[in-house]
Write a protein that holds these residues in place. Structure first.
Motif, PDB file in Angstrom:
ATOM      1  N   PRO A  97      20.384  40.120  25.243  1.00  0.00           N
ATOM      2  CA  PRO A  97      21.568  39.294  24.960  1.00  0.00           C
ATOM      3  C   PRO A  97      21.566  37.952  25.698  1.00  0.00           C
ATOM      4  CG  PRO A  97      22.209  41.572  25.296  1.00  0.00           C
ATOM      5  CD  PRO A  97      20.767  41.475  25.694  1.00  0.00           C
ATOM      6  N   ARG A  98      21.008  37.909  26.902  1.00  0.00           N
ATOM      7  CA  ARG A  98      20.926  36.636  27.635  1.00  0.00           C
ATOM      8  C   ARG A  98      20.034  35.645  26.904  1.00  0.00           C
ATOM      9  NH1 ARG A  98      18.780  38.379  33.217  1.00  0.00           N
ATOM     10  NH2 ARG A  98      18.241  36.158  33.232  1.00  0.00           N
ATOM     11  N   LEU A  99      18.934  36.142  26.342  1.00  0.00           N
ATOM     12  CA  LEU A  99      18.073  35.271  25.552  1.00  0.00           C
ATOM     13  C   LEU A  99      18.813  34.752  24.329  1.00  0.00           C
ATOM     14  CD1 LEU A  99      15.332  34.059  24.635  1.00  0.00           C
ATOM     15  CD2 LEU A  99      14.885  36.260  23.509  1.00  0.00           C
ATOM     16  N   ARG A 100      19.474  35.643  23.604  1.00  0.00           N
ATOM     17  CA  ARG A 100      20.085  35.248  22.334  1.00  0.00           C
ATOM     18  C   ARG A 100      21.253  34.300  22.520  1.00  0.00           C
ATOM     19  NH1 ARG A 100      19.648  41.056  19.188  1.00  0.00           N
ATOM     20  NH2 ARG A 100      17.373  41.019  18.983  1.00  0.00           N
ATOM     21  N   ARG A 101      21.865  34.291  23.694  1.00  0.00           N
ATOM     22  CA  ARG A 101      22.928  33.311  23.946  1.00  0.00           C
ATOM     23  C   ARG A 101      22.378  31.895  24.007  1.00  0.00           C
ATOM     24  NH1 ARG A 101      25.479  37.550  26.952  1.00  0.00           N
ATOM     25  NH2 ARG A 101      24.421  37.009  28.891  1.00  0.00           N
ATOM     26  N   GLN A 102      21.074  31.757  24.166  1.00  0.00           N
ATOM     27  CA  GLN A 102      20.450  30.442  24.213  1.00  0.00           C
ATOM     28  C   GLN A 102      19.869  30.028  22.862  1.00  0.00           C
ATOM     29  OE1 GLN A 102      18.341  29.530  28.057  1.00  0.00           O
ATOM     30  NE2 GLN A 102      18.272  31.760  28.184  1.00  0.00           N
ATOM     31  N   LEU A 103      20.055  30.885  21.860  1.00  0.00           N
ATOM     32  CA  LEU A 103      19.517  30.642  20.529  1.00  0.00           C
ATOM     33  C   LEU A 103      20.640  30.567  19.513  1.00  0.00           C
ATOM     34  CD1 LEU A 103      16.653  33.332  20.541  1.00  0.00           C
ATOM     35  CD2 LEU A 103      16.562  30.987  21.410  1.00  0.00           C
ATOM     36  N   ALA A 113      27.634  26.211  11.804  1.00  0.00           N
ATOM     37  CA  ALA A 113      28.623  25.981  12.862  1.00  0.00           C
ATOM     38  C   ALA A 113      28.615  27.141  13.856  1.00  0.00           C
ATOM     39  CB  ALA A 113      30.017  25.821  12.248  1.00  0.00           C
ATOM     40  N   ARG A 114      28.544  28.356  13.334  1.00  0.00           N
ATOM     41  CA  ARG A 114      28.491  29.541  14.206  1.00  0.00           C
ATOM     42  C   ARG A 114      27.264  29.487  15.120  1.00  0.00           C
ATOM     43  NH1 ARG A 114      27.875  34.774  10.795  1.00  0.00           N
ATOM     44  NH2 ARG A 114      25.893  33.731  10.459  1.00  0.00           N
ATOM     45  N   ALA A 115      26.141  29.050  14.578  1.00  0.00           N
ATOM     46  CA  ALA A 115      24.913  28.980  15.372  1.00  0.00           C
ATOM     47  C   ALA A 115      24.997  27.926  16.474  1.00  0.00           C
ATOM     48  CB  ALA A 115      23.724  28.685  14.457  1.00  0.00           C
ATOM     49  N   LEU A 116      25.853  26.929  16.293  1.00  0.00           N
ATOM     50  CA  LEU A 116      25.992  25.850  17.276  1.00  0.00           C
ATOM     51  C   LEU A 116      26.942  26.185  18.425  1.00  0.00           C
ATOM     52  CD1 LEU A 116      26.311  22.738  14.922  1.00  0.00           C
ATOM     53  CD2 LEU A 116      24.343  23.298  16.356  1.00  0.00           C
ATOM     54  N   LEU A 133      17.349  26.418  17.523  1.00  0.00           N
ATOM     55  CA  LEU A 133      17.937  26.896  16.274  1.00  0.00           C
ATOM     56  C   LEU A 133      16.831  27.496  15.424  1.00  0.00           C
ATOM     57  CD1 LEU A 133      20.346  23.972  15.332  1.00  0.00           C
ATOM     58  CD2 LEU A 133      21.038  26.350  15.666  1.00  0.00           C
ATOM     59  N   ILE A 134      17.024  28.736  14.984  1.00  0.00           N
ATOM     60  CA  ILE A 134      16.075  29.416  14.115  1.00  0.00           C
ATOM     61  C   ILE A 134      16.726  29.558  12.746  1.00  0.00           C
ATOM     62  CG2 ILE A 134      14.879  31.588  13.680  1.00  0.00           C
ATOM     63  CD1 ILE A 134      14.707  31.950  16.732  1.00  0.00           C
ATOM     64  N   ALA A 135      16.090  28.987  11.732  1.00  0.00           N
ATOM     65  CA  ALA A 135      16.637  29.008  10.374  1.00  0.00           C
ATOM     66  C   ALA A 135      15.667  29.758   9.475  1.00  0.00           C
ATOM     67  CB  ALA A 135      16.844  27.583   9.866  1.00  0.00           C
TER      68      ALA A 135
END
Length: 227
Positions: free
Chosen positions: A78-84, A153-156, A163-165
């Motif tokens: 979760p710590r990683l994903r908070r930066q993505l 917007a949610r990803a930002l 950002l991974i699209a």
């Protein structure tokens, strides 16, 4: 040289016991835009899932946002994903909640306390994607392009480093696809985020030039494709 946002060296990408991609070397610098291309089944999604730790690294070494992939566990993922920031083709919006509550759900899940800071951040990201008046709208009342903007917007929300699209323009018409890509590139540049943009739409590569990474025959090639 600045520390990479993504650095894979000799990495193997696996699905279960099967190696999808092997000996992957990939470096993405802060603020860089990179296309990820390849045929269906070539390994694009598996590579992305490894980067955001939905799949374990199958060999070699890798760091994302300064965190070693091979050392991640249930507590540190979760710590990683908070930066993505991750954006999917099917948007993944909560259809029983309005736009505001979709965004608030992510903020609550990533440690934001209720109050003025949440409200301000929701206003900021909706304004950034050009939909400040859609705060109370339900997802089903939005067009496909608007839903994708809400997903962006949610990803930002957490000011991500990357950002991974994943095929995010696959359900959009060509004009809306171009608008979405232009919006993503502009906002990521202003916010200093790198973008890894997986697509099978080669026409986008012709209109917005950037480094191209290709998945093919179990390998990843860093190149500028002749498209």
């Amino acid at each position: 040289m600045a520390e990479a946002i993504v650095e894979l060296r000799g990495a193997n990408i696996r699905q279960g016991n099967r190696v999808i991609l092997e000996k992957v070397d990939l470096r993405i610098a802060p603020g860089e835009f990179v296309y990820l291309v390849g045929k269906t089944g070539a390994g694009k999604s598996s590579l992305l899932k490894t980067i955001y730790a939905a799949l374990p690294l199958g060999g070699g070494t890798g760091t994302v946002a300064g965190m070693a992939l091979q050392q991640l566990n249930r507590r540190t993922i979760p710590r990683l994903r908070r930066q993505l920031g991750i954006i999917f083709q099917d948007y993944n919006l909560l259809m029983d909640r309005n736009v505001e509550d979709n965004l608030r759900f992510v903020l609550a899940a990533t440690g934001w306390r209720k109050g003025a800071a949440q409200e301000s951040r929701i206003d900021e990201v909706l304004t950034a994607v050009g939909l400040p008046d859609r705060r109370r709208s339900m997802p089903h009342a939005l067009s496909g392009g608007e839903q994708q903007r809400i997903a962006f917007a949610r990803a930002l929300l957490n000011q991500p480093k990357l950002l991974i699209a994943d095929e995010v323009t696959g359900n959009l018409d060509p004009e809306t696809s171009r608008e979405m890509l232009s919006l993503m590139r502009g906002l990521a540049t202003r916010h200093g985020a790198a973008i890894l943009f997986a697509t099978h739409d080669y026409s986008l590569l012709q209109q917005f030039q950037a480094r191209v990474v290709q998945c093919a025959d179990g390998r990843v090639e860093n190149s500028h494709l002749d498209v």
